[in-house]
Design a protein around this motif. Structure first.
Motif, mmCIF file in Angstrom:
data_model
loop_
_atom_site.group_PDB
_atom_site.id
_atom_site.type_symbol
_atom_site.label_atom_id
_atom_site.label_comp_id
_atom_site.label_asym_id
_atom_site.label_seq_id
_atom_site.Cartn_x
_atom_site.Cartn_y
_atom_site.Cartn_z
ATOM 1 N N THR A 73 1.048 -1.149 -0.037
ATOM 2 C CA THR A 73 0.023 -0.019 -0.134
ATOM 3 C C THR A 73 0.963 1.291 -0.188
ATOM 4 O O THR A 73 0.427 2.487 -0.602
ATOM 5 N N ARG A 78 -3.298 2.794 -2.787
ATOM 6 C CA ARG A 78 -4.016 2.366 -1.527
ATOM 7 C C ARG A 78 -3.631 3.163 -0.405
ATOM 8 O O ARG A 78 -4.361 3.262 0.820
ATOM 9 N N LEU A 82 -7.449 3.639 1.209
ATOM 10 C CA LEU A 82 -7.768 3.072 2.464
ATOM 11 C C LEU A 82 -8.083 3.741 3.750
ATOM 12 O O LEU A 82 -8.947 3.703 4.252
#
Length: 262
Positions: A73, A78, A82
């Protein structure tokens, strides 16, 4: 009938790809997993102190970048998708939540419904990751065909809708817009729809954002501005026409869209 056991899937792969193709696919999975672990070690050893102090803003809120070894990530979009999605998920704890595309349960313990046409929880990658899906309820169905048993207070989707209709055979470019409308219709009154999608991957998505066919009540565009994965919220003009995998790996811009149920 589709094979469901690991042995059955190996036999199915051998029939479809042959020995060389199956071994090649397995080698790629292992290589990708090993490379992710290498990057996790490198970032964890040399970059974590600075990384954990970094923040970015989106739609008036501030978030810490997300650091996790799964899917690296810290090297991709991401890192910013996230934190926004997990924050929304936490704020709706104990209420009816639907996720489109099984993403969040790889990073946090989840107990919501997941709608994913292709996901299988016992796949090889999941075994390598020692993935625990928690208490999610997985529904294998197409987002444009599925009818939920009840409306949802939160519907969240992370880097999934850009694949709808675009990475399917035959390709249906307009299917993405149908999918978004279907999700809006699944919201309970006052419920929230939150989607994140990378730009530069699906030309129909980019065109729909440009000409206004796809617009959210609240939307933000985040742009990657450095090789070490720093992101800034910018106006549409700074991400219009942006490429995927250039100049930096993976997405170089994402749209964060939010709607509220009527």
């Amino acid at each position: 009938m589709a094979e469901t056991t690991m042995g059955g899937r190996i036999r199915s792969a051998l029939r479809g790809k042959g020995l060389a193709g199956t071994l090649g696919a397995g080698a790629k999975i292992l290589a990708d997993w090993t490379m992710a672990r290498w990057w996790a070690f490198w970032y964890g050893t040399f970059r974590v102190p600075g990384w954990r102090s970094r923040r970015f803003t989106c739609l008036g809120a501030e978030y810490a970048y997300f650091y996790h070894s799964y899917n690296s990530t810290y090297r991709s979009e991401r890192a910013v998708e996230l934190p926004v999605a997990l924050s929304a998920r936490q704020s709706f704890h104990g209420r009816r939540v639907l996720e489109v595309g099984n993403v969040l349960s790889h990073y946090a313990r989840c107990d919501h419904t997941v709608l994913d046409k292709y996901e299988r929880l016992d796949g090889i990658v999941n075994r390598l990751e020692r993935y625990d899906p928690g208490a999610i309820t997985l529904v294998n169905a197409d987002v444009v065909d599925w009818t939920p048993p009840a409306a949802f207070d939160l519907i969240v989707s992370v880097s999934t809708l850009e694949h709808v209709g675009w990475d399917e055979t035959p390709r249906e470019p307009g299917k993405l817009l149908v999918a978004v409308d279907r999700l809006r219709a699944m919201l309970a009154p006052g419920g929230t729809l939150l989607v994140t999608m990378p730009l530069g991957h699906n030309a129909e998505l980019d065109a729909a954002l440009a000409d206004g066919r796809l617009r959210f009540a609240r939307q933000a565009f985040l742009k990657r501005v450095s090789r070490d994965n720093v992101w800034r919220e910018v106006p549409w003009g700074e991400v219009a026409g942006i490429g995927y995998n250039r100049p930096f790996p993976s997405a170089n811009a994402v749209v964060i869209g939010m709607d509220t149920g009527a």
